[in-house]
Design a protein around this motif. Structure first.
Motif, mmCIF file in Angstrom:
data_model
loop_
_atom_site.group_PDB
_atom_site.id
_atom_site.type_symbol
_atom_site.label_atom_id
_atom_site.label_comp_id
_atom_site.label_asym_id
_atom_site.label_seq_id
_atom_site.Cartn_x
_atom_site.Cartn_y
_atom_site.Cartn_z
ATOM 1 N N PRO A 161 26.076 -6.213 -0.171
ATOM 2 C CA PRO A 161 25.093 -5.257 -0.675
ATOM 3 C C PRO A 161 25.158 -3.955 0.125
ATOM 4 O O PRO A 161 25.773 -3.900 1.193
ATOM 5 C CB PRO A 161 23.765 -5.979 -0.421
ATOM 6 N N ILE A 162 24.516 -2.913 -0.390
ATOM 7 C CA ILE A 162 24.325 -1.725 0.425
ATOM 8 C C ILE A 162 23.580 -2.160 1.680
ATOM 9 O O ILE A 162 22.514 -2.764 1.604
ATOM 10 C CB ILE A 162 23.530 -0.654 -0.332
ATOM 11 N N GLY A 163 24.152 -1.861 2.847
ATOM 12 C CA GLY A 163 23.632 -2.411 4.085
ATOM 13 C C GLY A 163 22.627 -1.521 4.783
ATOM 14 O O GLY A 163 22.242 -0.458 4.275
ATOM 15 N N PRO A 164 22.183 -1.935 5.980
ATOM 16 C CA PRO A 164 21.132 -1.212 6.692
ATOM 17 C C PRO A 164 21.483 0.207 7.089
ATOM 18 O O PRO A 164 20.580 1.009 7.352
ATOM 19 C CB PRO A 164 20.906 -2.084 7.936
ATOM 20 N N ALA A 165 22.761 0.551 7.129
ATOM 21 C CA ALA A 165 23.151 1.932 7.411
ATOM 22 C C ALA A 165 23.403 2.716 6.130
ATOM 23 O O ALA A 165 23.924 3.829 6.174
ATOM 24 C CB ALA A 165 24.386 1.978 8.310
ATOM 25 N N GLY A 166 23.059 2.147 4.993
ATOM 26 C CA GLY A 166 23.225 2.854 3.723
ATOM 27 C C GLY A 166 24.634 2.855 3.202
ATOM 28 O O GLY A 166 24.966 3.632 2.303
ATOM 29 N N ASN A 167 25.489 1.968 3.728
ATOM 30 C CA ASN A 167 26.867 1.878 3.247
ATOM 31 C C ASN A 167 27.263 0.404 3.174
ATOM 32 O O ASN A 167 26.417 -0.486 3.339
ATOM 33 C CB ASN A 167 27.816 2.692 4.142
ATOM 34 N N VAL A 168 28.531 0.126 2.929
ATOM 35 C CA VAL A 168 28.975 -1.262 2.816
ATOM 36 C C VAL A 168 29.951 -1.625 3.923
ATOM 37 O O VAL A 168 30.780 -2.517 3.770
ATOM 38 C CB VAL A 168 29.614 -1.528 1.426
ATOM 39 N N ASP A 169 29.845 -0.962 5.068
ATOM 40 C CA ASP A 169 30.701 -1.261 6.212
ATOM 41 C C ASP A 169 30.314 -2.631 6.772
ATOM 42 O O ASP A 169 29.193 -2.805 7.262
ATOM 43 C CB ASP A 169 30.532 -0.175 7.278
ATOM 44 N N PRO A 170 31.209 -3.627 6.733
ATOM 45 C CA PRO A 170 30.847 -4.963 7.243
ATOM 46 C C PRO A 170 30.554 -4.967 8.735
ATOM 47 O O PRO A 170 29.863 -5.866 9.229
ATOM 48 C CB PRO A 170 32.082 -5.814 6.916
ATOM 49 N N ALA A 171 31.047 -3.950 9.469
ATOM 50 C CA ALA A 171 30.787 -3.901 10.906
ATOM 51 C C ALA A 171 29.302 -3.748 11.207
ATOM 52 O O ALA A 171 28.834 -4.169 12.274
ATOM 53 C CB ALA A 171 31.579 -2.757 11.544
ATOM 54 N N VAL A 172 28.547 -3.140 10.291
ATOM 55 C CA VAL A 172 27.102 -2.982 10.498
ATOM 56 C C VAL A 172 26.439 -4.351 10.536
ATOM 57 O O VAL A 172 25.649 -4.662 11.443
ATOM 58 C CB VAL A 172 26.487 -2.106 9.392
#
Length: 310
Positions: A161-172
């Motif tokens: 999903p769109i993640g907590p940083a507003g993107n889809v970077d799995p590192a977040v």
């Protein structure tokens, strides 16, 4: 009712198609045949599958004719991105109910929140501008009955999903899982508003099954609450057993700390700061999303983590 679903093996169709069959609809799915639904369901065996490359068929002017030949009572179009696509479909039909998948990006930045379907629309970017143009075309023609569903950030098991940083970077997500750490822009108070794919499907089906109430109307399709970036990051950190360790940095620094593509994706999402109302769907159709925003994002993230580990 005989219903054709265009693009029925993706996020929304994975839930919508079996639900239509379960409700007794004679269901036809048009897809390229290159993707399986995200969830297995034995009811897919009762679906009539039609393989078609939409882009190729449209270039030959044959796509609308194909759909019309299926003799549907209603058509759900999950993969329409231009007015030209909508027009070719509509001009081949005659009086059917067409339910089109729009986007909250057709609004542009949120202003007075929560935004309703009556809020002024000032989209930017090709995608949002095109979705508004399609909505205006559908609402202005009289060849078919039309409804438009505007999803937020569609989420569910099977994709990040769109993640907590507003993107889809799995590192977040990896950082929050490891020790609760996350870098966020500014004060982390911009909003993003998810919606479970099952609830998007449910609103499409509510439009289909109540055409007199839905025809000529557009509907927001979001969870009843939005998340701030900060609140989202804290939720995920605690879900994995950590106290949040958030680093809030100015935007100018944020863009130097993350890959350029991810920074661009973040800005695309938080620049619109989506926060929308679901009152209209409840009032006109009796539809209320069944998934909370917290359950929606955590279910998707847990499924993604399980897939990486499996």
């Amino acid at each position: 009712m005989r219903t054709v679903v265009i693009g029925g093996t993706g996020h929304i169709g994975t839930y919508l198609v079996p639900s239509l069959v379960r409700a007794g609809h004679d269901t036809v799915v048009i897809s390229r045949g290159s993707r399986r639904p995200y969830r297995e369901d034995p009811l897919w065996r009762e679906v009539e599958m039609v393989t078609c490359d939409r882009d190729a068929a449209e270039s030959d002017g044959a796509f609308g004719t194909l759909v019309a030949g299926l003799r549907a009572d209603a058509v759900v179009d999950l993969t329409c991105f231009t007015v030209e696509q909508a027009r070719q479909l509509v001009e081949a039909l005659d009086g059917q109910h067409v339910v089109h998948t729009g986007s909250i990006w057709s609004y542009g930045p949120s202003t007075v929140v929560p935004m309703s379907e009556a809020s002024p629309k000032h989209p930017y970017g090709d995608y949002g501008v095109a979705k508004l143009a399609i909505e205006r075309y559908l609402m202005g023609q009289d060849r078919v009955r039309a409804s438009v569903v505007h999803p937020g950030h569609i989420s569910g098991p099977g994709w990040m999903p769109i993640g907590p940083a507003g993107n889809v970077d799995p590192a977040v997500v990896d950082g929050l899982r490891a020790d609760g750490s996350c870098v966020l822009p500014d004060r982390g108070l911009e909003t993003i508003q998810h919606i479970h794919a099952e609830d998007v499907a449910g609103l499409h089906q509510a439009c289909l099954e109540q055409p007199d109430a839905a025809a000529g109307e557009s509907f927001n399709s979001v969870c009843t609450e939005a998340l701030t970036l900060r609140g989202y990051a804290e939720l995920v950190a605690r879900h994995f057993g950590h106290e949040p360790r958030l680093e809030l940095v100015p935007w100018a620094e944020f863009v130097t700390r993350v890959p350029a593509e991810d920074a661009h994706t973040t800005l695309e999402h938080i620049g619109r700061a989506p926060m929308f109302s679901m009152d209209k769907a409840r009032t006109l159709l009796g539809f209320v999303p069944q998934h909370s925003v917290t359950d929606t994002v955590l279910e998707a993230i847990d499924a993604w983590v399980d897939a990486q580990q499996g």
